[in-house]
Design a protein around this motif. Structure first.
Motif, short mmCIF file in Angstrom:
data_model
loop_
_atom_site.label_atom_id
_atom_site.label_comp_id
_atom_site.label_asym_id
_atom_site.label_seq_id
_atom_site.Cartn_x
_atom_site.Cartn_y
_atom_site.Cartn_z
N LEU A 180 2.97 0.24 -11.68
CA LEU A 180 3.81 -0.72 -10.96
C LEU A 180 3.31 -0.87 -9.52
O LEU A 180 3.26 -1.99 -8.98
N GLY A 181 2.93 0.24 -8.90
CA GLY A 181 2.40 0.18 -7.55
C GLY A 181 1.13 -0.64 -7.48
O GLY A 181 0.91 -1.40 -6.52
N SER A 182 0.27 -0.54 -8.48
CA SER A 182 -0.97 -1.32 -8.51
C SER A 182 -0.68 -2.81 -8.64
O SER A 182 -1.33 -3.64 -8.00
N ARG A 183 0.30 -3.16 -9.47
CA ARG A 183 0.66 -4.57 -9.61
C ARG A 183 1.22 -5.12 -8.31
O ARG A 183 0.92 -6.26 -7.92
N ALA A 184 2.04 -4.33 -7.63
CA ALA A 184 2.60 -4.76 -6.35
C ALA A 184 1.49 -4.91 -5.32
O ALA A 184 1.50 -5.85 -4.50
N ASP A 220 0.84 -1.20 0.00
CA ASP A 220 0.00 0.00 0.00
C ASP A 220 0.88 1.25 0.00
O ASP A 220 0.66 2.18 -0.78
N ALA A 221 1.86 1.25 0.90
CA ALA A 221 2.78 2.38 0.98
C ALA A 221 3.61 2.49 -0.29
O ALA A 221 3.86 3.60 -0.79
N PHE A 222 4.03 1.35 -0.83
CA PHE A 222 4.81 1.37 -2.07
C PHE A 222 4.01 1.97 -3.20
O PHE A 222 4.52 2.79 -3.98
N ALA A 223 2.73 1.58 -3.31
CA ALA A 223 1.88 2.11 -4.38
C ALA A 223 1.70 3.62 -4.24
O ALA A 223 1.79 4.37 -5.21
N ALA A 224 1.43 4.08 -3.00
CA ALA A 224 1.24 5.51 -2.78
C ALA A 224 2.53 6.28 -3.05
O ALA A 224 2.51 7.36 -3.64
N ALA A 225 3.66 5.72 -2.62
CA ALA A 225 4.94 6.39 -2.83
C ALA A 225 5.32 6.41 -4.30
O ALA A 225 5.89 7.39 -4.80
N THR A 226 5.00 5.32 -5.02
CA THR A 226 5.28 5.29 -6.46
C THR A 226 4.47 6.36 -7.19
O THR A 226 4.97 7.05 -8.07
N ALA A 227 3.21 6.48 -6.80
CA ALA A 227 2.36 7.53 -7.39
C ALA A 227 2.92 8.91 -7.10
O ALA A 227 2.92 9.80 -7.96
N LYS A 228 3.41 9.10 -5.87
CA LYS A 228 4.00 10.39 -5.51
C LYS A 228 5.24 10.65 -6.33
O LYS A 228 5.44 11.75 -6.86
N GLY A 258 -1.92 -8.23 -1.81
CA GLY A 258 -3.23 -8.68 -1.38
C GLY A 258 -3.35 -10.20 -1.44
O GLY A 258 -3.89 -10.83 -0.52
N LEU A 259 -2.81 -10.80 -2.50
CA LEU A 259 -2.86 -12.25 -2.63
C LEU A 259 -2.01 -12.93 -1.55
O LEU A 259 -2.37 -14.00 -1.05
N VAL A 260 -0.88 -12.30 -1.20
CA VAL A 260 -0.03 -12.85 -0.13
C VAL A 260 -0.79 -12.87 1.19
O VAL A 260 -0.76 -13.87 1.93
N LEU A 261 -1.49 -11.78 1.52
CA LEU A 261 -2.25 -11.74 2.78
C LEU A 261 -3.35 -12.79 2.80
O LEU A 261 -3.61 -13.42 3.84
N VAL A 301 -8.23 -12.09 4.80
CA VAL A 301 -8.88 -12.19 3.50
C VAL A 301 -9.56 -10.87 3.13
O VAL A 301 -9.51 -10.44 1.96
N ALA A 302 -10.19 -10.22 4.11
CA ALA A 302 -10.86 -8.95 3.83
C ALA A 302 -9.86 -7.88 3.41
O ALA A 302 -10.07 -7.17 2.42
N VAL A 303 -8.77 -7.78 4.15
CA VAL A 303 -7.75 -6.78 3.81
C VAL A 303 -7.09 -7.12 2.48
O VAL A 303 -6.95 -6.26 1.60
N GLY A 304 -6.68 -8.37 2.33
CA GLY A 304 -6.03 -8.78 1.08
C GLY A 304 -6.96 -8.67 -0.11
O GLY A 304 -6.56 -8.21 -1.19
N GLY A 305 -8.22 -9.07 0.07
CA GLY A 305 -9.18 -8.97 -1.02
C GLY A 305 -9.45 -7.53 -1.42
O GLY A 305 -9.55 -7.20 -2.61
N HIS A 306 -9.55 -6.66 -0.42
CA HIS A 306 -9.77 -5.24 -0.71
C HIS A 306 -8.60 -4.67 -1.51
O HIS A 306 -8.79 -3.94 -2.48
N MET A 307 -7.38 -5.01 -1.10
CA MET A 307 -6.20 -4.54 -1.82
C MET A 307 -6.18 -5.06 -3.25
O MET A 307 -5.89 -4.31 -4.20
N ALA A 308 -6.49 -6.36 -3.42
CA ALA A 308 -6.45 -6.96 -4.75
C ALA A 308 -7.51 -6.34 -5.67
O ALA A 308 -7.23 -6.02 -6.83
N ILE A 309 -8.73 -6.16 -5.16
CA ILE A 309 -9.80 -5.58 -5.98
C ILE A 309 -9.47 -4.15 -6.37
O ILE A 309 -9.66 -3.75 -7.53
N ARG A 310 -8.96 -3.37 -5.42
CA ARG A 310 -8.59 -1.99 -5.72
C ARG A 310 -7.50 -1.95 -6.78
O ARG A 310 -7.54 -1.13 -7.71
#
Length: 199
Positions: free
Chosen positions: A168-172, A16-24, A177-180, A78-87
């Motif tokens: 790249l942040g979205s792919r990560a 999550d932090a990586f994606a936000a930082a990549t966008a920044k 999410g799948l790892v969680l 699963v809820a946290v990981g699923g939310h991350m994956a869907i987003r």
């Protein structure tokens, strides 16, 4: 929970932090190593703190939910990981944004704004912290590892964001999410089979 499992958990939470930082980083015209490290440390500190808060809450509730604690841990992961994956999937399917001249010359939001961004990306970690209260884990070691991995990932995200772009942040994030989800499934499997813990 083994060190390898903790490292996988930390990596999953850090995306999550990586994606936000990549966008920044993608929006900055000029990126200095000092500013990248500062942003990384901000994200790392927030990501280390919130699981401890969640863990403390989970410890309070543990005696009340001891019969279903493994289901709670599984459900939260699963809820946290699923939310991350869907987003992440939604962001990857979205058409790329036009390359307008909206790049920021420096980090303009200030540390207050960056702290809010770091807090927003670490809210999920609090829920994961609750799940950690139900498994055998050293929360201090877990928090340090999560914070360190997040700080490194966020710093790298800022530095490579300009060339790699936001996708790249979205792919990560999708991978994290799948790892969680996988960690949650392993925890549930270990409890239901009454076998030796795999994590």
């Amino acid at each position: 929970m083994t060190p390898i499992a903790l490292l996988a958990l930390a990596a999953g939470l850090s995306v999550d932090a990586f994606a936000a930082a990549t966008a920044k980083g993608a929006r900055l015209r000029r990126i200095t190593l000092t500013s990248a490290i500062g942003i990384g440390l901000m994200f790392g500190a927030m990501e280390a703190l919130t699981p401890v808060i969640g863990w403390a809450l989970g410890r309070v509730l543990q005696g009340l939910v001891v019969e279903v604690d493994h289901w709670i841990a599984f459900g939260l992961l699963v809820a946290v990981g699923g939310h991350m994956a869907i987003r992440a999937i939604r962001e990857l399917r979205a058409p790329p944004a036009p390359e307008a001249d909206t790049a920021e010359p420096v980090v303009r939001r200030g540390w207050g704004g960056m702290a809010l961004t770091a807090l927003a990306t670490s809210i999920d970690a609090a829920a994961v912290g609750v799940s950690l209260a139900f498994v055998d884990v050293n929360i201090v070691l877990a928090a340090v590892m999560i914070g360190l991995v997040t700080a490194i990932m966020a710093t790298l995200g800022v530095l490579i964001g300009k060339t790699a772009g936001e996708r790249l942040g979205s792919r990560a994030e999708l991978a994290g999410g799948l790892v969680l989800i996988a960690i949650g499934a392993i925890i549930l499997h270990s409890h239901l089979t009454a076998g030796p813990p795999l994590l």
